[in-house]
Design an enzyme around this catalytic site. Structure first.
Site, PDB file in Angstrom:
ATOM      1  N   GLY A   1      -4.037  -1.059  11.451  1.00  0.00           N
ATOM      2  CA  GLY A   1      -5.488  -1.176  11.529  1.00  0.00           C
ATOM      3  C   GLY A   1      -6.165   0.172  11.573  1.00  0.00           C
ATOM      4  O   GLY A   1      -5.783   1.104  10.876  1.00  0.00           O
ATOM      5  N   SER A   2      -7.154   0.291  12.429  1.00  0.00           N
ATOM      6  CA  SER A   2      -7.935   1.517  12.544  1.00  0.00           C
ATOM      7  C   SER A   2      -8.576   1.568  13.918  1.00  0.00           C
ATOM      8  O   SER A   2      -8.923   0.526  14.495  1.00  0.00           O
ATOM      9  CB  SER A   2      -9.019   1.555  11.460  1.00  0.00           C
ATOM     10  N   SER A   3      -8.777   2.764  14.422  1.00  0.00           N
ATOM     11  CA  SER A   3      -9.402   2.907  15.743  1.00  0.00           C
ATOM     12  C   SER A   3     -10.866   2.492  15.740  1.00  0.00           C
ATOM     13  O   SER A   3     -11.480   2.363  16.801  1.00  0.00           O
ATOM     14  CB  SER A   3      -9.272   4.346  16.237  1.00  0.00           C
ATOM     15  N   CYS A   4     -11.450   2.231  14.550  1.00  0.00           N
ATOM     16  CA  CYS A   4     -12.845   1.789  14.500  1.00  0.00           C
ATOM     17  C   CYS A   4     -13.006   0.356  15.002  1.00  0.00           C
ATOM     18  O   CYS A   4     -14.134  -0.143  15.104  1.00  0.00           O
ATOM     19  CB  CYS A   4     -13.399   1.923  13.091  1.00  0.00           C
TER      20      CYS A   4
ATOM     21  N   TYR B   1     -15.790  -3.173   8.091  1.00  0.00           N
ATOM     22  CA  TYR B   1     -14.379  -2.793   7.997  1.00  0.00           C
ATOM     23  C   TYR B   1     -13.662  -3.085   9.317  1.00  0.00           C
ATOM     24  O   TYR B   1     -12.535  -3.601   9.331  1.00  0.00           O
ATOM     25  CB  TYR B   1     -14.270  -1.306   7.660  1.00  0.00           C
TER      26      TYR B   1
ATOM     27  N   GLY C   1       0.813  -1.206   0.000  1.00  0.00           N
ATOM     28  CA  GLY C   1       0.000   0.000   0.000  1.00  0.00           C
ATOM     29  C   GLY C   1       0.847   1.256   0.000  1.00  0.00           C
ATOM     30  O   GLY C   1       0.477   2.269   0.593  1.00  0.00           O
TER      31      GLY C   1
ATOM     32  N   ARG D   1     -13.688  13.888  17.693  1.00  0.00           N
ATOM     33  CA  ARG D   1     -12.739  13.042  17.001  1.00  0.00           C
ATOM     34  C   ARG D   1     -11.309  13.522  17.268  1.00  0.00           C
ATOM     35  O   ARG D   1     -11.059  14.709  17.506  1.00  0.00           O
ATOM     36  CB  ARG D   1     -12.989  13.061  15.488  1.00  0.00           C
TER      37      ARG D   1
ATOM     38  N   PRO E   1      -4.048   3.388  14.313  1.00  0.00           N
ATOM     39  CA  PRO E   1      -4.044   4.850  14.267  1.00  0.00           C
ATOM     40  C   PRO E   1      -5.422   5.442  14.495  1.00  0.00           C
ATOM     41  O   PRO E   1      -6.449   4.834  14.197  1.00  0.00           O
ATOM     42  CB  PRO E   1      -3.556   5.140  12.841  1.00  0.00           C
TER      43      PRO E   1
ATOM     44  N   LYS F   1     -10.355  -5.553  10.233  1.00  0.00           N
ATOM     45  CA  LYS F   1      -9.140  -5.114  10.921  1.00  0.00           C
ATOM     46  C   LYS F   1      -8.900  -5.907  12.201  1.00  0.00           C
ATOM     47  O   LYS F   1      -7.745  -6.192  12.565  1.00  0.00           O
ATOM     48  CB  LYS F   1      -9.233  -3.608  11.212  1.00  0.00           C
TER      49      LYS F   1
ATOM     50  N   HIS G   1     -12.835  10.742   4.098  1.00  0.00           N
ATOM     51  CA  HIS G   1     -13.125  10.872   5.516  1.00  0.00           C
ATOM     52  C   HIS G   1     -13.429  12.343   5.828  1.00  0.00           C
ATOM     53  O   HIS G   1     -13.326  13.203   4.968  1.00  0.00           O
ATOM     54  CB  HIS G   1     -11.942  10.367   6.340  1.00  0.00           C
TER      55      HIS G   1
END
Length: 322
Positions: free
Chosen positions: A116-119, A146, A20, A219, A173, A150, A189
Protein backbone atom coordinates in the site's frame (compact mmCIF):
# COMPACT_ATOMS: atom_id res chain seq x y z
CA UNK A 1 9.61 -10.39 18.45
CA UNK A 2 5.83 -10.12 18.23
CA UNK A 3 3.20 -12.82 18.52
CA UNK A 4 2.71 -12.42 14.78
CA UNK A 5 6.29 -13.43 14.00
CA UNK A 6 6.70 -16.97 12.71
CA UNK A 7 8.87 -18.70 10.15
CA UNK A 8 7.70 -18.97 6.54
CA UNK A 9 10.85 -20.21 4.85
CA UNK A 10 10.29 -19.63 1.14
CA UNK A 11 11.44 -22.41 -1.15
CA UNK A 12 13.81 -21.02 -3.80
CA UNK A 13 12.05 -23.09 -6.43
CA UNK A 14 8.42 -22.14 -5.76
CA UNK A 15 6.47 -19.99 -8.18
CA UNK A 16 6.34 -16.33 -7.16
CA UNK A 17 4.20 -13.88 -9.11
CA UNK A 18 5.28 -10.24 -8.81
CA UNK A 19 2.43 -8.05 -10.04
CA UNK A 20 3.96 -4.78 -11.22
CA UNK A 21 7.42 -6.23 -11.69
CA UNK A 22 8.55 -3.36 -13.92
CA UNK A 23 7.59 -0.59 -11.52
CA UNK A 24 9.75 1.07 -8.90
CA UNK A 25 8.93 -1.36 -6.09
CA UNK A 26 8.20 -4.44 -8.17
CA UNK A 27 11.48 -4.27 -10.08
CA UNK A 28 13.43 -3.88 -6.84
CA UNK A 29 11.65 -6.90 -5.35
CA UNK A 30 12.37 -8.88 -8.52
CA UNK A 31 16.08 -8.01 -8.28
CA UNK A 32 16.18 -8.91 -4.60
CA UNK A 33 14.51 -12.28 -5.19
CA UNK A 34 16.91 -13.09 -8.04
CA UNK A 35 19.88 -12.14 -5.87
CA UNK A 36 18.64 -14.53 -3.18
CA UNK A 37 18.40 -17.42 -5.63
CA UNK A 38 14.68 -17.57 -6.38
CA UNK A 39 14.53 -19.10 -9.83
CA UNK A 40 10.84 -19.34 -10.69
CA UNK A 41 9.69 -15.74 -10.84
CA UNK A 42 6.70 -14.77 -12.94
CA UNK A 43 5.90 -11.29 -14.19
CA UNK A 44 3.73 -9.79 -16.91
CA UNK A 45 3.91 -6.31 -18.35
CA UNK A 46 0.72 -4.28 -18.72
CA UNK A 47 0.84 -5.03 -22.45
CA UNK A 48 0.86 -8.76 -21.72
CA UNK A 49 -1.73 -8.73 -18.93
CA UNK A 50 -4.21 -5.94 -18.18
CA UNK A 51 -4.82 -6.24 -14.45
CA UNK A 52 -8.06 -4.28 -14.75
CA UNK A 53 -9.42 -7.11 -16.96
CA UNK A 54 -11.00 -9.47 -14.43
CA UNK A 55 -11.38 -12.46 -16.74
CA UNK A 56 -7.78 -12.16 -17.94
CA UNK A 57 -6.45 -11.97 -14.39
CA UNK A 58 -8.45 -14.99 -13.25
CA UNK A 59 -7.27 -16.97 -16.25
CA UNK A 60 -3.64 -16.04 -15.66
CA UNK A 61 -3.64 -16.84 -11.93
CA UNK A 62 -5.47 -20.11 -12.55
CA UNK A 63 -2.90 -21.17 -15.16
CA UNK A 64 0.23 -20.11 -13.25
CA UNK A 65 -1.01 -21.09 -9.76
CA UNK A 66 1.65 -19.15 -7.86
CA UNK A 67 2.37 -20.15 -4.28
CA UNK A 68 3.36 -16.56 -3.49
CA UNK A 69 1.84 -13.36 -4.89
CA UNK A 70 3.43 -9.95 -4.34
CA UNK A 71 0.93 -7.27 -5.32
CA UNK A 72 3.07 -4.25 -6.19
CA UNK A 73 1.07 -3.15 -9.24
CA UNK A 74 -0.70 0.20 -8.98
CA UNK A 75 -1.51 3.42 -10.78
CA UNK A 76 0.73 5.90 -8.99
CA UNK A 77 1.63 9.57 -9.25
CA UNK A 78 2.70 12.67 -7.39
CA UNK A 79 0.57 15.20 -5.55
CA UNK A 80 -0.53 17.00 -8.73
CA UNK A 81 -1.53 13.84 -10.59
CA UNK A 82 -3.47 12.53 -7.58
CA UNK A 83 -5.21 15.87 -7.13
CA UNK A 84 -6.10 16.25 -10.83
CA UNK A 85 -7.27 12.69 -11.59
CA UNK A 86 -8.82 11.25 -8.40
CA UNK A 87 -11.47 9.21 -10.23
CA UNK A 88 -8.81 7.50 -12.33
CA UNK A 89 -6.65 6.67 -9.32
CA UNK A 90 -9.58 5.27 -7.35
CA UNK A 91 -11.14 3.23 -10.14
CA UNK A 92 -8.00 1.71 -11.63
CA UNK A 93 -6.39 0.79 -8.32
CA UNK A 94 -9.54 -0.76 -6.87
CA UNK A 95 -9.97 -2.87 -10.02
CA UNK A 96 -6.32 -4.01 -10.06
CA UNK A 97 -6.36 -4.98 -6.39
CA UNK A 98 -9.75 -6.65 -6.38
CA UNK A 99 -8.99 -8.71 -9.46
CA UNK A 100 -5.64 -9.99 -8.19
CA UNK A 101 -6.87 -10.62 -4.63
CA UNK A 102 -10.02 -12.40 -5.78
CA UNK A 103 -8.15 -14.53 -8.32
CA UNK A 104 -5.53 -15.50 -5.74
CA UNK A 105 -8.22 -16.31 -3.18
CA UNK A 106 -10.06 -18.47 -5.73
CA UNK A 107 -7.09 -20.86 -5.93
CA UNK A 108 -6.21 -20.36 -2.24
CA UNK A 109 -2.76 -18.91 -2.91
CA UNK A 110 -0.82 -19.81 0.26
CA UNK A 111 1.05 -16.53 0.73
CA UNK A 112 0.34 -12.99 -0.51
CA UNK A 113 1.86 -9.61 0.23
CA UNK A 114 -0.16 -6.49 -0.60
CA UNK A 115 1.75 -3.22 -0.88
CA UNK A 116 0.00 0.00 0.00
CA UNK A 117 1.13 3.50 0.86
CA UNK A 118 1.56 5.62 3.97
CA UNK A 119 -1.08 8.00 2.55
CA UNK A 120 -3.70 5.63 3.99
CA UNK A 121 -3.32 7.38 7.34
CA UNK A 122 -5.26 10.48 8.47
CA UNK A 123 -3.83 13.86 7.50
CA UNK A 124 -3.41 14.87 11.13
CA UNK A 125 -2.54 11.49 12.63
CA UNK A 126 -0.32 11.69 15.73
CA UNK A 127 3.36 11.44 14.80
CA UNK A 128 5.01 9.01 14.40
CA UNK A 129 2.06 7.18 12.84
CA UNK A 130 1.25 3.75 14.27
CA UNK A 131 -0.62 1.05 12.40
CA UNK A 132 -3.60 1.60 14.73
CA UNK A 133 -4.12 5.11 13.28
CA UNK A 134 -5.83 3.62 10.24
CA UNK A 135 -9.42 4.91 9.78
CA UNK A 136 -9.22 7.28 12.76
CA UNK A 137 -9.52 10.59 10.89
CA UNK A 138 -9.88 12.48 7.62
CA UNK A 139 -7.44 11.83 4.80
CA UNK A 140 -5.31 14.36 2.94
CA UNK A 141 -7.66 15.71 0.25
CA UNK A 142 -5.02 15.81 -2.51
CA UNK A 143 -4.68 12.01 -2.56
CA UNK A 144 -7.73 10.70 -0.72
CA UNK A 145 -8.96 8.69 -3.72
CA UNK A 146 -5.68 6.77 -4.00
CA UNK A 147 -5.64 6.29 -0.22
CA UNK A 148 -9.17 4.87 -0.18
CA UNK A 149 -8.17 2.36 -2.86
CA UNK A 150 -5.21 1.22 -0.78
CA UNK A 151 -7.34 0.99 2.34
CA UNK A 152 -9.70 -1.25 0.39
CA UNK A 153 -6.73 -3.50 -0.38
CA UNK A 154 -5.81 -3.77 3.29
CA UNK A 155 -9.38 -4.66 4.22
CA UNK A 156 -9.40 -7.17 1.36
CA UNK A 157 -6.36 -8.94 2.80
CA UNK A 158 -7.89 -8.94 6.28
CA UNK A 159 -11.15 -10.32 4.90
CA UNK A 160 -9.35 -13.22 3.21
CA UNK A 161 -7.54 -14.00 6.45
CA UNK A 162 -10.85 -14.15 8.31
CA UNK A 163 -12.82 -16.04 5.66
CA UNK A 164 -10.21 -18.48 4.37
CA UNK A 165 -7.57 -18.53 7.09
CA UNK A 166 -4.77 -17.75 4.63
CA UNK A 167 -1.65 -16.02 6.01
CA UNK A 168 -1.84 -12.99 3.72
CA UNK A 169 -0.21 -9.75 4.84
CA UNK A 170 0.03 -6.05 3.94
CA UNK A 171 2.96 -3.64 4.06
CA UNK A 172 2.72 0.16 4.00
CA UNK A 173 5.90 1.83 2.78
CA UNK A 174 6.86 5.40 3.43
CA UNK A 175 8.01 7.58 0.50
CA UNK A 176 10.18 5.43 -1.75
CA UNK A 177 12.90 6.38 -4.21
CA UNK A 178 15.68 4.79 -6.23
CA UNK A 179 16.37 3.09 -9.57
CA UNK A 180 13.28 2.79 -11.76
CA UNK A 181 11.51 5.82 -10.31
CA UNK A 182 9.22 8.13 -12.30
CA UNK A 183 10.99 11.38 -13.17
CA UNK A 184 8.11 12.89 -15.15
CA UNK A 185 7.51 16.64 -14.62
CA UNK A 186 3.81 15.99 -14.01
CA UNK A 187 3.69 12.48 -12.53
CA UNK A 188 6.71 12.17 -10.26
CA UNK A 189 6.90 12.25 -6.49
CA UNK A 190 8.89 14.88 -4.65
CA UNK A 191 12.36 13.33 -4.56
CA UNK A 192 12.71 12.32 -8.23
CA UNK A 193 11.10 15.64 -9.16
CA UNK A 194 13.81 17.46 -7.24
CA UNK A 195 16.57 15.37 -8.82
CA UNK A 196 15.26 16.10 -12.31
CA UNK A 197 14.77 19.81 -11.56
CA UNK A 198 18.22 20.44 -10.08
CA UNK A 199 19.96 18.32 -12.70
CA UNK A 200 18.18 20.24 -15.45
CA UNK A 201 19.18 23.53 -13.84
CA UNK A 202 22.83 22.51 -14.18
CA UNK A 203 22.29 21.50 -17.81
CA UNK A 204 20.57 24.84 -18.53
CA UNK A 205 23.17 26.89 -16.66
CA UNK A 206 20.40 28.26 -14.41
CA UNK A 207 21.37 30.20 -11.30
CA UNK A 208 18.21 29.36 -9.34
CA UNK A 209 15.56 26.67 -8.90
CA UNK A 210 11.94 27.13 -7.80
CA UNK A 211 10.28 24.30 -5.89
CA UNK A 212 6.63 23.81 -5.02
CA UNK A 213 5.13 24.68 -1.63
CA UNK A 214 6.78 26.19 1.41
CA UNK A 215 9.47 23.56 1.99
CA UNK A 216 8.30 23.09 5.59
CA UNK A 217 6.46 19.72 5.43
CA UNK A 218 8.41 16.82 6.87
CA UNK A 219 8.73 13.55 4.99
CA UNK A 220 10.39 10.17 5.52
CA UNK A 221 12.23 8.45 2.67
CA UNK A 222 13.26 4.84 2.14
CA UNK A 223 15.46 3.48 -0.63
CA UNK A 224 13.55 0.99 -2.75
CA UNK A 225 16.22 -1.70 -2.30
CA UNK A 226 15.59 -1.51 1.46
CA UNK A 227 11.87 -1.80 0.76
CA UNK A 228 12.44 -4.93 -1.32
CA UNK A 229 14.54 -6.44 1.45
CA UNK A 230 11.81 -5.66 3.99
CA UNK A 231 9.17 -7.31 1.80
CA UNK A 232 11.06 -10.60 1.58
CA UNK A 233 11.79 -10.40 5.29
CA UNK A 234 8.08 -9.96 6.09
CA UNK A 235 7.07 -12.81 3.79
CA UNK A 236 9.38 -15.09 5.74
CA UNK A 237 8.78 -13.65 9.22
CA UNK A 238 5.38 -12.00 9.65
CA UNK A 239 1.83 -13.29 9.91
CA UNK A 240 -0.68 -10.80 11.28
CA UNK A 241 -3.82 -8.94 10.22
CA UNK A 242 -2.37 -5.47 10.78
CA UNK A 243 -0.61 -3.71 7.93
CA UNK A 244 3.10 -3.25 8.69
CA UNK A 245 4.66 0.19 8.37
CA UNK A 246 7.93 0.09 6.43
CA UNK A 247 10.29 3.02 6.79
CA UNK A 248 13.32 4.41 8.55
CA UNK A 249 11.64 6.10 11.49
CA UNK A 250 13.39 9.38 10.58
CA UNK A 251 12.10 12.37 8.61
CA UNK A 252 13.41 15.55 7.00
CA UNK A 253 11.86 18.82 5.78
CA UNK A 254 11.36 19.22 2.04
CA UNK A 255 13.68 22.23 2.17
CA UNK A 256 16.40 20.12 3.80
CA UNK A 257 15.78 17.39 1.23
CA UNK A 258 16.20 19.91 -1.58
CA UNK A 259 19.56 20.86 -0.09
CA UNK A 260 20.71 17.24 -0.06
CA UNK A 261 19.60 16.79 -3.68
CA UNK A 262 21.27 20.03 -4.80
CA UNK A 263 24.50 18.87 -3.19
CA UNK A 264 24.24 15.41 -4.78
CA UNK A 265 23.83 16.82 -8.30
CA UNK A 266 26.41 19.57 -7.79
CA UNK A 267 24.05 22.58 -8.00
CA UNK A 268 25.34 25.60 -6.08
CA UNK A 269 22.75 28.21 -7.08
CA UNK A 270 19.74 29.61 -5.18
CA UNK A 271 16.50 27.86 -4.26
CA UNK A 272 13.13 29.62 -3.93
CA UNK A 273 9.65 28.31 -3.09
CA UNK A 274 6.34 28.78 -4.92
CA UNK A 275 3.95 29.01 -1.96
CA UNK A 276 0.91 29.06 -4.27
CA UNK A 277 1.42 25.32 -4.78
CA UNK A 278 0.07 22.80 -2.20
CA UNK A 279 2.20 21.35 0.57
CA UNK A 280 0.10 18.29 1.31
CA UNK A 281 0.22 16.67 4.73
CA UNK A 282 2.32 18.71 7.22
CA UNK A 283 4.20 15.66 8.49
CA UNK A 284 4.17 11.97 7.70
CA UNK A 285 6.53 9.89 9.80
CA UNK A 286 5.83 6.21 10.35
CA UNK A 287 6.20 4.35 13.60
CA UNK A 288 8.20 1.31 12.54
CA UNK A 289 8.26 -0.47 15.91
CA UNK A 290 6.30 -3.45 14.60
CA UNK A 291 8.69 -3.97 11.70
CA UNK A 292 11.73 -3.60 13.95
CA UNK A 293 10.28 -6.15 16.35
CA UNK A 294 10.59 -8.73 13.56
CA UNK A 295 14.33 -8.05 13.33
CA UNK A 296 14.56 -5.74 10.29
CA UNK A 297 16.48 -2.47 9.92
CA UNK A 298 17.18 -0.30 6.83
CA UNK A 299 20.69 -0.31 5.40
CA UNK A 300 20.85 2.59 2.89
CA UNK A 301 21.33 6.10 4.31
CA UNK A 302 19.44 8.96 2.68
CA UNK A 303 22.55 10.74 1.39
CA UNK A 304 24.00 7.52 -0.01
CA UNK A 305 20.70 6.60 -1.58
CA UNK A 306 20.19 10.00 -3.20
CA UNK A 307 23.75 10.02 -4.59
CA UNK A 308 23.30 6.59 -6.14
CA UNK A 309 19.88 7.56 -7.52
CA UNK A 310 21.35 10.66 -9.15
CA UNK A 311 24.04 8.49 -10.73
CA UNK A 312 21.40 6.04 -11.98
CA UNK A 313 19.24 8.85 -13.35
CA UNK A 314 22.10 10.36 -15.30
CA UNK A 315 23.18 7.00 -16.67
CA UNK A 316 19.65 6.07 -17.75
CA UNK A 317 18.10 9.45 -18.54
CA UNK A 318 17.43 8.64 -22.18
CA UNK A 319 15.49 5.46 -21.43
CA UNK A 320 13.53 6.29 -18.26
CA UNK A 321 10.15 7.90 -17.68
CA UNK A 322 10.61 11.66 -18.02
Amino acid sequence: MTDDTRAFALDRGETIYVAGHRGLVGSAIWRALQTRGFGNLVGRSSDELDLTDRAAVFGFISDVRPSVVILAAAKVGGIKANNDFPADFLSENVRIQTNVLDAAAAIRTPRLLFLGSSCIYPKFAPQPITESALLTGHLESTNDAYAIAKIAGIIGVQAVRRQYGLPWISAMPTNLYGPGDNFSPTGSHVLPALIRRYDQAIADGASSVTNWGTGTPRREFLHVDDMADACIHLLERYDGPDQVNVGTGKDITIAELAGVVADAVGFDGDTSWDTSQPDGTPQKLLDVSLLRSTGWEPKVTLREGIRSTVDWYRANRAAIRT
